[in-house]
Motif scaffolding. Structure first.
Motif, PDB file in Angstrom:
ATOM      1  N   UNK A  14       0.739  -1.161   0.002  1.00 43.45           N
ATOM      2  CA  UNK A  14       0.044  -0.260   0.120  1.00 43.45           C
ATOM      3  C   UNK A  14       0.871   1.167   0.044  1.00 43.45           C
ATOM      4  N   UNK A  50      -7.587  -2.537   7.583  1.00 47.47           N
ATOM      5  CA  UNK A  50      -8.768  -1.852   6.815  1.00 47.47           C
ATOM      6  C   UNK A  50      -8.527  -2.493   5.228  1.00 47.47           C
ATOM      7  N   UNK A  53     -10.991  -5.858   4.960  1.00 44.54           N
ATOM      8  CA  UNK A  53     -12.070  -5.486   5.065  1.00 44.54           C
ATOM      9  C   UNK A  53     -12.531  -4.497   3.886  1.00 44.54           C
ATOM     10  N   UNK A  54     -11.657  -4.129   3.066  1.00 43.86           N
ATOM     11  CA  UNK A  54     -12.075  -3.455   1.758  1.00 43.86           C
ATOM     12  C   UNK A  54     -12.358  -1.934   2.316  1.00 43.86           C
ATOM     13  N   UNK A  55     -11.789  -1.369   3.350  1.00 41.17           N
ATOM     14  CA  UNK A  55     -11.929   0.222   3.562  1.00 41.17           C
ATOM     15  C   UNK A  55     -11.103   0.764   2.961  1.00 41.17           C
ATOM     16  N   UNK A  56     -10.006   0.092   2.600  1.00 46.28           N
ATOM     17  CA  UNK A  56      -8.790   0.834   1.822  1.00 46.28           C
ATOM     18  C   UNK A  56      -8.687  -0.123   0.568  1.00 46.28           C
ATOM     19  N   UNK A  57      -8.015   0.620  -0.483  1.00 43.40           N
ATOM     20  CA  UNK A  57      -7.705  -0.101  -1.680  1.00 43.40           C
ATOM     21  C   UNK A  57      -6.063  -0.779  -1.568  1.00 43.40           C
ATOM     22  N   UNK A  74     -15.962  -8.607  -4.123  1.00 43.22           N
ATOM     23  CA  UNK A  74     -16.039  -7.774  -2.697  1.00 43.22           C
ATOM     24  C   UNK A  74     -17.160  -8.568  -1.654  1.00 43.22           C
ATOM     25  N   UNK A  78     -16.665 -10.416   1.482  1.00 41.13           N
ATOM     26  CA  UNK A  78     -17.060  -9.670   3.004  1.00 41.13           C
ATOM     27  C   UNK A  78     -18.115 -10.278   3.663  1.00 41.13           C
ATOM     28  N   UNK A  83     -16.385  -7.778  11.647  1.00 45.83           N
ATOM     29  CA  UNK A  83     -15.090  -7.048  12.156  1.00 45.83           C
ATOM     30  C   UNK A  83     -15.463  -5.574  12.932  1.00 45.83           C
ATOM     31  N   UNK A  84     -14.341  -5.313  13.618  1.00 46.35           N
ATOM     32  CA  UNK A  84     -14.424  -4.063  14.344  1.00 46.35           C
ATOM     33  C   UNK A  84     -13.088  -3.526  13.818  1.00 46.35           C
ATOM     34  N   UNK A  85     -13.122  -2.282  13.435  1.00 44.23           N
ATOM     35  CA  UNK A  85     -12.038  -1.595  12.729  1.00 44.23           C
ATOM     36  C   UNK A  85     -11.728  -0.503  13.837  1.00 44.23           C
ATOM     37  N   UNK A  86     -10.612  -0.324  14.782  1.00 43.70           N
ATOM     38  CA  UNK A  86     -10.362   0.635  15.517  1.00 43.70           C
ATOM     39  C   UNK A  86     -11.384   0.329  16.573  1.00 43.70           C
ATOM     40  N   UNK A  87     -11.884   1.657  16.927  1.00 44.49           N
ATOM     41  CA  UNK A  87     -13.038   1.560  17.934  1.00 44.49           C
ATOM     42  C   UNK A  87     -14.269   1.225  17.350  1.00 44.49           C
TER      43      UNK A  87
END
Lengths: 308, 316
Positions: A14, A50, A53-57, A74, A78, A83-87
């Motif tokens: 990335x 990220x 889970x496809x939040x970032x390419x 996708x 998915x 998932x929990x990403x960060x908080x």
């Protein structure tokens, strides 16, 4: 371990602008294991999650979940992930139940009964109809885990899952996650900065630093090291003990103290040395093999680098 | 498709479970109540008794004014001329001036500008609010495409705008009826158009204005959505879209003398300028022209919004 790869990363890179923040990560995560993701802040843990889970390419490389490419397939990929990403950020103006209802509408086949089950599982039954803004951090964490579990995913990705929980809660979640992996055969991926926590929870641990994988081992091996370890014998006569031990140890240091000797030996040498000491009439009060904690190992591997 | 219906239900839940939404509706109803009383001074009063005689006396009065102000005040001349013609028409065709809810309902469409602002707030919060709160991460890691999520939000916002329009109509009808009376509401409206008086069906006219309002709301919501996706910060997105939409008419007043200004978005948003008795902002503009311009803006905004939203890495 069964050869059941659920998540696979192949040379994942990335770049943001001209800066490469993930420099080619490759590893597989299997069903039935709790996989730890460890690294100092800014190492790229969250960025990697990220991307999973496809939040970032992805800039290059490939991530597959249950064989489905996260980029080209996708929805299919998915659908297997919770998932929990960060908080665990939920809608604060909605109740816990409304939040779960919201997420249940986005996946197939989650019944009201299932929501109820999950709520009971994370221990929120009494407070589920309260607005989330009145929840404590620990309760939000539980709700976050509930939304991740709703659709019975085969891959569970949790960023700092024990953050904000009290010790009893941490223990409960830890056991629950281990159970999920064992009994349901799902792959649980956790990241944490609480190293001792990882040690208790994970089967395998990947350490990343500056976007590179610098270690991937089973937790046991990781903590204990391959073979040699420092052993301390607490004895009544350190001088005599040293002399006796010297016979066995051709090279290497033997340290002595007021009531102990210590040396670095192979695991297999420990019983022999003990026998020799006994034969020589040395009274042994205790034998302690010092295992490195994950924390020490972590600092060793990452060069004790401070967070910038 | 059932999944998409679920997405719209989700967005509706998020709009109507927010206490702020009902505060907005309350504000709208309060404004209807206030303006109902304020308009009382503007709307012509009911003329009773020998009303034909009274209208003739009024016409004489108006004619005197025209003579007096002929050179200094062209506005008064125009207004009085129209009034005289309408009065003559009333006498000729036996339309007694009755003040009723219909007069107020006609004015109530001016509330569309308030509805635009409320819609901008909801539209801005719908996308950017998810970024600000961090919930966007929870929303996007589901088996729904980003385009569908965006579309469901857009539909929910348009539904909200329609709810506000209906609320405005119902509140205006009830409050207007109580203030002005329901009697005489079925009388046609008289308008002075192109040198002669025309009769128009009240409700046909009102529905047309609400229809125009709908078009304005859709294009403004699209605009707010675009800003919302670009800024990812709800306060910034809401503030920017409100300021731009409110200053639109001010900007137009400065640039309307240039013919290119007719291609500016804000020159075309208020379609009620094509209703009877009003003139377009820039010479040569027609309803079809405005709709074509708005359509181009709508497509550009939508494409930009979808492309940016799909491509963007979520790091909130």
């Amino acid at each position: 371990m069964e050869n059941n790869v659920l998540v696979s990363l192949k040379d994942v890179k990335k770049s943001v602008g001209s800066k490469e923040i993930i420099k080619g990560l490759s590893f597989d995560i299997h069903g039935g294991e709790v996989f730890g993701f460890l690294g100092p802040n800014g190492a790229g843990k969250t960025t990697t999650i990220r991307m999973m889970v496809g939040l970032m390419s992805l800039s290059s490389g490939e991530i597959t979940i249950k064989g489905k490419n996260i980029k080209t397939q996708y929805k299919e990929a998915i659908a297997n992930v919770g998932a929990i990403v960060e908080n665990p950020e939920m809608y604060k103006f909605l109740t816990g139940y409304q939040n779960l209802l919201h997420f249940s509408r986005m996946v197939k086949g989650v019944s009201k009964q299932r929501i109820k089950e999950v709520v009971a599982l994370v221990g929120l039954t009494d407070r589920i109809h309260e607005k989330v803004k009145r929840y404590s951090l620990g309760m939000r964490q539980r709700l976050g885990i509930a939304q991740a579990l709703l659709h019975s995913p085969s891959v569970l990705i949790l960023d700092e899952p024990t953050n904000g929980l009290d010790p009893a809660g941490i223990r409960e979640i830890r056991e629950y996650l281990r159970d999920l992996a064992r009994k349901e055969g799902i792959a649980v991926i956790v990241s944490s900065h609480l190293l001792s926590e990882m040690e208790l929870m994970c089967d395998r641990i990947a350490i990343i630093q500056k976007g590179e994988l610098i270690g991937l081992q089973a937790t046991r091996e990781f903590v204990q090291g391959a073979g040699t370890k420092k052993v301390r014998f607490v004895v009544d006569q350190p001088q005599a003990a040293e002399k006796a031990a010297r016979h066995h140890l051709k090279e290497g240091e033997i340290g002595t103290g007021d009531d102990y000797i210590e040396m670095i030996v192979e695991r297999e040498d420990i019983p022999e040395i003990t026998a020799t000491l006994v034969v020589e009439g040395v009274r042994i009060y205790s034998i302690v093999a010092e295992t490195q904690t994950l924390e020490e190992k972590f600092l060793e591997v990452t060069g004790g680098e401070s967070v910038v | 498709m059932s999944n998409f219906w679920g997405l719209i239900r989700n967005e509706n839940m998020k709009i109507y479970r927010k206490p702020g939404t009902f505060v907005m509706m309350g504000i709208l109803v309060a404004l209807v109540l206030i303006t109902a009383f304020l308009f009382k001074n503007i709307v012509d009063e009911t003329v009773t008794g020998n009303w034909k005689q009274k209208l003739q006396t009024e016409n004489v009065q108006l004619q005197k004014e025209i003579k007096k102000e002929a050179k200094s005040n062209p506005g008064i001349v125009k207004y009085n001329t129209e009034k005289i013609e309408i009065n003559k028409y009333r006498i000729k065709h036996n339309y007694q001036p009755i003040r009723s809810v219909a007069d107020y309902l006609q004015k109530s469409t001016s509330m569309v500008s308030i509805i635009v602002i409320l819609t901008l707030i909801v539209a801005g919060g719908s996308v950017a609010g998810e970024f600000s709160a961090g919930t966007i991460k929870m929303l996007l890691i589901r088996p729904s495409s980003r385009t569908m999520i965006l579309l469901s939000k857009f539909i929910a916002v348009i539904l909200f705008a329609i709810v506000l329009l209906l609320l405005n109509f119902v509140a205006s009808f009830i409050i207007g009826g109580l203030v002005y009376g329901f009697e005489g509401a079925s009388q046609p409206i008289l308008e002075y158009v192109n040198g002669h008086v025309e009769t128009m069906n009240v409700f046909g006219e009102i529905w047309k204005q609400y229809g125009y309002g709908c078009i304005e709301l859709i294009i403004m919501a699209t605009f707010a959505f675009m800003l919302s996706v670009m800024f990812r910060n709800s306060s910034l997105a809401i503030a920017a879209s409100i300021i731009l939409s409110m200053s639109g008419s001010i900007i137009m007043s400065f640039i309307s003398k240039y013919s290119w200004s007719k291609y500016v978005l804000f020159a075309n948003t208020d379609l009620t300028m094509y209703t009877a008795g009003r003139t377009p902002l820039v010479k040569g503009m027609t309803l079809n022209f405005s709709i074509a311009v708005l359509l181009v803006y709508f497509i550009v905004f939508t494409v930009l919004t979808v492309v940016v939203f799909k491509k963007r890495d979520v790091a909130a």
